[in-house]
Design a protein around this motif. Structure first.
Motif, PDB file in Angstrom:
ATOM      1  N   ARG B 256      58.748  69.946  11.031  1.00 46.65           N
ATOM      2  CA  ARG B 256      59.141  69.910   9.705  1.00 46.65           C
ATOM      3  C   ARG B 256      59.458  68.410   9.195  1.00 46.65           C
ATOM      4  O   ARG B 256      58.900  67.922   8.246  1.00 46.65           O
ATOM      5  CB  ARG B 256      60.415  70.691   9.272  1.00 46.65           C
ATOM      6  CG  ARG B 256      59.719  72.124   9.341  1.00 46.65           C
ATOM      7  CD  ARG B 256      60.696  72.998   8.529  1.00 46.65           C
ATOM      8  NE  ARG B 256      60.327  74.465   8.468  1.00 46.65           N
ATOM      9  CZ  ARG B 256      61.384  75.163   8.798  1.00 46.65           C
ATOM     10  NH1 ARG B 256      62.700  74.949   8.607  1.00 46.65           N
ATOM     11  NH2 ARG B 256      60.995  76.665   8.482  1.00 46.65           N
ATOM     12  N   ALA B 257      60.099  67.717   9.847  1.00 51.94           N
ATOM     13  CA  ALA B 257      60.629  66.342   9.829  1.00 51.94           C
ATOM     14  C   ALA B 257      59.207  65.698   9.689  1.00 51.94           C
ATOM     15  O   ALA B 257      59.188  64.505   8.783  1.00 51.94           O
ATOM     16  CB  ALA B 257      61.528  65.967  10.702  1.00 51.94           C
ATOM     17  N   ILE B 258      58.525  65.755  10.475  1.00 49.47           N
ATOM     18  CA  ILE B 258      57.150  64.947  10.561  1.00 49.47           C
ATOM     19  C   ILE B 258      56.502  65.246   9.511  1.00 49.47           C
ATOM     20  O   ILE B 258      55.836  64.260   8.860  1.00 49.47           O
ATOM     21  CB  ILE B 258      56.412  65.129  11.974  1.00 49.47           C
ATOM     22  CG1 ILE B 258      57.423  64.636  13.109  1.00 49.47           C
ATOM     23  CG2 ILE B 258      55.139  64.459  11.778  1.00 49.47           C
ATOM     24  CD1 ILE B 258      57.009  65.068  14.636  1.00 49.47           C
ATOM     25  N   VAL B 259      56.255  66.500   9.196  1.00 49.94           N
ATOM     26  CA  VAL B 259      55.348  66.677   7.924  1.00 49.94           C
ATOM     27  C   VAL B 259      56.103  66.082   6.677  1.00 49.94           C
ATOM     28  O   VAL B 259      55.321  65.577   5.750  1.00 49.94           O
ATOM     29  CB  VAL B 259      55.507  68.305   7.867  1.00 49.94           C
ATOM     30  CG1 VAL B 259      54.689  68.673   6.498  1.00 49.94           C
ATOM     31  CG2 VAL B 259      54.627  68.869   8.811  1.00 49.94           C
ATOM     32  N   ARG B 260      57.345  66.107   6.513  1.00 55.04           N
ATOM     33  CA  ARG B 260      57.843  65.892   5.517  1.00 55.04           C
ATOM     34  C   ARG B 260      57.730  64.334   5.238  1.00 55.04           C
ATOM     35  O   ARG B 260      57.279  63.781   3.957  1.00 55.04           O
ATOM     36  CB  ARG B 260      59.295  66.124   5.389  1.00 55.04           C
ATOM     37  CG  ARG B 260      60.155  66.065   4.138  1.00 55.04           C
ATOM     38  CD  ARG B 260      61.802  66.417   3.979  1.00 55.04           C
ATOM     39  NE  ARG B 260      61.814  67.494   5.184  1.00 55.04           N
ATOM     40  CZ  ARG B 260      62.787  67.214   5.998  1.00 55.04           C
ATOM     41  NH1 ARG B 260      63.626  66.030   6.027  1.00 55.04           N
ATOM     42  NH2 ARG B 260      63.088  68.228   6.817  1.00 55.04           N
ATOM     43  N   GLN B 261      57.999  63.609   6.446  1.00 55.50           N
ATOM     44  CA  GLN B 261      57.684  62.083   6.376  1.00 55.50           C
ATOM     45  C   GLN B 261      56.415  61.846   6.145  1.00 55.50           C
ATOM     46  O   GLN B 261      56.207  60.977   5.310  1.00 55.50           O
ATOM     47  CB  GLN B 261      58.179  61.731   8.077  1.00 55.50           C
ATOM     48  CG  GLN B 261      58.265  60.324   8.074  1.00 55.50           C
ATOM     49  CD  GLN B 261      58.545  60.153   9.655  1.00 55.50           C
ATOM     50  OE1 GLN B 261      59.466  60.399  10.002  1.00 55.50           O
ATOM     51  NE2 GLN B 261      57.962  59.112   9.949  1.00 55.50           N
ATOM     52  N   ARG B 262      55.465  62.418   6.685  1.00 49.11           N
ATOM     53  CA  ARG B 262      54.029  62.210   6.158  1.00 49.11           C
ATOM     54  C   ARG B 262      53.833  62.194   4.807  1.00 49.11           C
ATOM     55  O   ARG B 262      53.388  61.497   4.362  1.00 49.11           O
ATOM     56  CB  ARG B 262      52.914  63.161   6.786  1.00 49.11           C
ATOM     57  CG  ARG B 262      52.764  62.616   8.273  1.00 49.11           C
ATOM     58  CD  ARG B 262      51.389  63.041   8.889  1.00 49.11           C
ATOM     59  NE  ARG B 262      51.651  62.806  10.455  1.00 49.11           N
ATOM     60  CZ  ARG B 262      51.417  63.614  11.308  1.00 49.11           C
ATOM     61  NH1 ARG B 262      51.017  65.066  10.601  1.00 49.11           N
ATOM     62  NH2 ARG B 262      51.342  63.330  12.605  1.00 49.11           N
ATOM     63  N   ARG B 263      54.341  63.167   4.320  1.00 49.75           N
ATOM     64  CA  ARG B 263      54.152  63.641   2.810  1.00 49.75           C
ATOM     65  C   ARG B 263      54.951  62.567   2.050  1.00 49.75           C
ATOM     66  O   ARG B 263      54.370  61.804   1.102  1.00 49.75           O
ATOM     67  CB  ARG B 263      54.788  64.793   2.512  1.00 49.75           C
ATOM     68  CG  ARG B 263      54.254  65.440   1.288  1.00 49.75           C
ATOM     69  CD  ARG B 263      54.868  66.863   0.915  1.00 49.75           C
ATOM     70  NE  ARG B 263      56.328  66.987   1.201  1.00 49.75           N
ATOM     71  CZ  ARG B 263      57.175  67.837   1.394  1.00 49.75           C
ATOM     72  NH1 ARG B 263      56.489  69.038   1.957  1.00 49.75           N
ATOM     73  NH2 ARG B 263      58.548  67.753   1.450  1.00 49.75           N
ATOM     74  N   ASP B 264      56.043  61.855   2.309  1.00 54.53           N
ATOM     75  CA  ASP B 264      56.672  60.933   1.627  1.00 54.53           C
ATOM     76  C   ASP B 264      55.844  59.733   1.858  1.00 54.53           C
ATOM     77  O   ASP B 264      55.840  58.931   0.806  1.00 54.53           O
ATOM     78  CB  ASP B 264      58.258  60.516   2.207  1.00 54.53           C
ATOM     79  CG  ASP B 264      58.954  61.867   2.122  1.00 54.53           C
ATOM     80  OD1 ASP B 264      58.938  62.481   1.332  1.00 54.53           O
ATOM     81  OD2 ASP B 264      60.385  61.728   2.618  1.00 54.53           O
ATOM     82  N   GLU B 265      55.343  59.427   3.113  1.00 54.12           N
ATOM     83  CA  GLU B 265      54.577  57.920   3.376  1.00 54.12           C
ATOM     84  C   GLU B 265      53.538  58.148   2.351  1.00 54.12           C
ATOM     85  O   GLU B 265      53.131  57.153   1.733  1.00 54.12           O
ATOM     86  CB  GLU B 265      54.193  58.030   4.710  1.00 54.12           C
ATOM     87  CG  GLU B 265      55.106  57.323   5.670  1.00 54.12           C
ATOM     88  CD  GLU B 265      55.137  57.307   7.084  1.00 54.12           C
ATOM     89  OE1 GLU B 265      53.793  57.653   7.356  1.00 54.12           O
ATOM     90  OE2 GLU B 265      56.065  57.323   7.861  1.00 54.12           O
ATOM     91  N   GLN B 266      52.842  59.339   2.201  1.00 56.30           N
ATOM     92  CA  GLN B 266      51.540  59.364   1.192  1.00 56.30           C
ATOM     93  C   GLN B 266      52.239  59.140  -0.038  1.00 56.30           C
ATOM     94  O   GLN B 266      51.284  58.570  -0.998  1.00 56.30           O
ATOM     95  CB  GLN B 266      51.208  60.759   1.484  1.00 56.30           C
ATOM     96  CG  GLN B 266      49.751  60.806   2.215  1.00 56.30           C
ATOM     97  CD  GLN B 266      49.399  61.887   2.743  1.00 56.30           C
ATOM     98  OE1 GLN B 266      49.948  63.047   2.295  1.00 56.30           O
ATOM     99  NE2 GLN B 266      48.597  61.961   3.734  1.00 56.30           N
ATOM    100  N   VAL B 267      53.205  59.699  -0.584  1.00 53.49           N
ATOM    101  CA  VAL B 267      53.632  59.639  -1.811  1.00 53.49           C
ATOM    102  C   VAL B 267      53.945  58.022  -2.069  1.00 53.49           C
ATOM    103  O   VAL B 267      53.706  57.447  -3.185  1.00 53.49           O
ATOM    104  CB  VAL B 267      54.955  60.410  -2.307  1.00 53.49           C
ATOM    105  CG1 VAL B 267      55.679  60.063  -3.561  1.00 53.49           C
ATOM    106  CG2 VAL B 267      54.604  61.940  -2.144  1.00 53.49           C
TER     107      VAL B 267
END
Lengths: 299, 269
Positions: B256-267
């Motif tokens: 979950r943390a990795i998914v969230r982080q990828r999303r943040d990085e994309q944002v």
């Protein structure tokens, strides 16, 4: 250099110096001492009643390589080192034999399964090592599950004696170290491009020929890494030979333990440790070089 | 996409059977009525009851837990620092020695690590007990933590940290709000690794423990030497269950943390 950088480097540095390097130097020092019935049970110890300098000189004069000479003369130690090497080599080969097909199967599985399969290999690694070894006592003993099963199916009429033999040690090592073999092989096979096999087949290879020249060739770095990862820790293994092996199973980790705890001969135990480390340096350096080569190849 | 050949299917089936059947047997027979571990005599949870009344085991479990929590926390702090030194600090005096001391404990036989630490504690006249086990475990675990954390840091984009500093963060603030959240999955798995290594360790604890502190593995080892007992099976089952729950929760959380982080990085882009 500012203060925070100094602290960042200094704290872990000093910690490791005090709790890793210094203890090892002490082992080396004690391996040069002689056994004595006193507290601590070795001689000479640093005696500073006549001043530091005299004490150090006396200490230096009392050191010799007697324990190492003793180790080379007494059969027990020779045999223990050789039999540890033999057990580690055979166990590594067996682990490779069991681990390679598993890693190959995982790498051939559909990508959506792979994470779960990986998880299934790693999970036992997190469970207690001691418990995993313990589980085999109940399986391999004379009245154990394996013998019950074999006798029920009629394969044997007498129970096979496996527990307390070298075979039990091999099984224990293969079982507990399997993830160390499977994971590196899997990670080198995972990158295998299926079209390479097809190309080999198109170029006239047989299936087995293609498997040999493409798959095995690509798996080689993983096989080498995995073999070292199994070989190095098994050489000094203590728990498996003492729980599953018999009194005849000689392994150097067990000898060191007994020398220290049962015979209370600290200098000999320390000398056994020093020689074990010297033997281990060879595979460790080879392993390092192999890893280095892989990293360079990956660039 | 290639299909699994029969050879693959057979080897996977046998491989996983080999890995899991011993543990399944262990768990099943912990619910056995009989004192004999290999003969089934009906379902019972009495061994769990007996375990709960066994003071020696409970004390040992408490010591083990205490040692594991403290030593893995120390190991995580020191290991993360060491990872920073390895990845970021460039050249400094004694760097080769430093990285050697990080990697050597990983390949050092446990009997040697245990022996050498015991001899150190005796040489400096330190009483053996919980404290000495904590120091020993903290030392070898920090090396594992630093390997885990430094492999994550090697892929870390340093410009993110520089951006934070440009925007007015102090070095510590940038670490707290940028670096730490990014490396935190690695730090957490490093802590978990250190924790389980400490829970599991028999050899080093046997050397460094005094008469006042016995850990669970030491207790298990000494009773297993006398033979198999259903109480140990019950204890093993509890440990296996806790580890399985822990590992699965941690892996879900880190995914979950990795998914969230990828999303943040994309944002952020």
């Amino acid at each position: 250099m500012n203060f925070s950088r100094k602290a960042l480097i200094g704290i872990p540095y000093v910690w490791l110096l005090v709790l890793f390097l210094v203890p090892f130097l002490i082992v080396f020092k004690i391996s040069l001492s002689d056994y004595a019935i006193s507290i601590p049970p070795y001689t000479p110890t640093l005696d500073t009643t006549n001043g530091w300098w005299a004490g150090i000189r006396e200490l230096w004069a009392g050191w010799d390589f007697e324990n190492f000479v003793f180790l080379t003369q007494d059969d027990l130690y020779w045999k223990a080192y050789l039999s540890s090497l033999k057990i580690a080599v055979i166990a590594t080969l067996l682990t490779l034999l069991v681990g390679f097909p598993i890693a190959y199967g995982m790498a051939s599985a559909p990508p959506e399964w792979r994470t779960s399969l990986l998880m299934l290999v790693i999970l036992p690694f997190w469970t207690s090592f001691l418990i995993r070894v313990y589980a085999w006592i109940g399986i391999l003993s004379n009245e154990g599950f394996l013998n019950q099963f074999l006798m029920w199916t009629g394969i044997t009429s007498e129970p096979l004696v496996i527990l307390n033999t070298d075979w039990a040690v091999y099984i224990g090592i293969v079982y507990t170290y399997l993830p160390f073999m499977v994971l590196p092989i899997y990670s080198s096979l995972e990158k295998l491009d299926e079209s390479l096999i097809e190309a080999a087949l198109d170029l006239g290879c047989t299936r087995i020929g293609a498997f040999w020249s493409v798959t095995i060739h690509l798996a080689k770095p993983g096989v080498i890494a995995g073999s070292f990862l199994v070989f190095i820790p098994t050489l000094g293994e203590f728990v498996i030979p003492s729980l599953l092996g018999g009194s005849k199973t000689l392994m150097i980790g067990k000898v060191l333990w007994e020398e220290f705890f049962s015979n209370r001969d600290w200098p000999v135990a320390a000398a056994v440790a020093v020689i074990l480390l010297m033997i281990l340096i060879v595979p460790i350096v080879l392993f390092q070089q192999n890893q280095q080569k892989q990293r360079e190849a990956a660039k | 996409m290639r299909k699994l050949s029969w050879f693959n299917v057979v080897s996977l089936t046998f491989g996983f059977a080999f890995l899991y059947i011993p543990m399944v047997i262990l768990v099943v027979y912990s619910f056995n009525e009989s004192k004999l571990v290999t003969v089934w005599a009906g379902f019972s949870t009495k061994w769990y009851g007996e375990l709960m009344q066994n003071e020696a085991f409970l004390d040992a479990a408490w010591v083990t837990l205490k040692v594991a929590v403290i030593s893995s926390t120390i190991a995580t702090v020191l290991g993360t620092m060491a990872a920073f030194v390895l990845v970021r600090s460039g050249r400094f005096f004694g760097r080769t020695l430093f990285s050697g001391m990080i990697y050597a404990p990983l390949v050092m036989p446990e009997v040697i690590t245990g022996l050498s630490l015991l001899l150190l504690f005796i040489a400096i006249g330190m009483d053996r007990g919980v404290m000495t086990i904590v120091l020993a475990h903290g030392t070898f675990s920090m090396c594992y933590v630093s390997v885990v954390v430094s492999s994550r840091m090697a892929t870390f984009d340093e410009s993110l940290e520089e951006a934070a500093m440009d925007l007015g963060c102090t070095g510590w603030d940038a670490f707290k709000s940028v670096t730490l959240p990014i490396i935190s999955p690695a730090v957490i798995s490093g802590w978990l690794l250190a924790f389980t290594l400490s829970l599991d360790d028999l050899v080093i604890a046997s050397f460094t423990a005094g008469p006042s502190a016995t850990t669970l593995p030491i207790k298990i080892f000494s009773s297993v030497r006398l033979g198999v007992s259903p109480e140990i099976n019950a204890l093993s089952t509890i440990i296996i269950a806790l580890v399985a729950i822990g590992v699965i929760t941690a892996s879900i959380a880190s995914k979950r943390a990795i998914v969230r982080q990828r999303r943040d990085e994309q944002v952020a882009r």
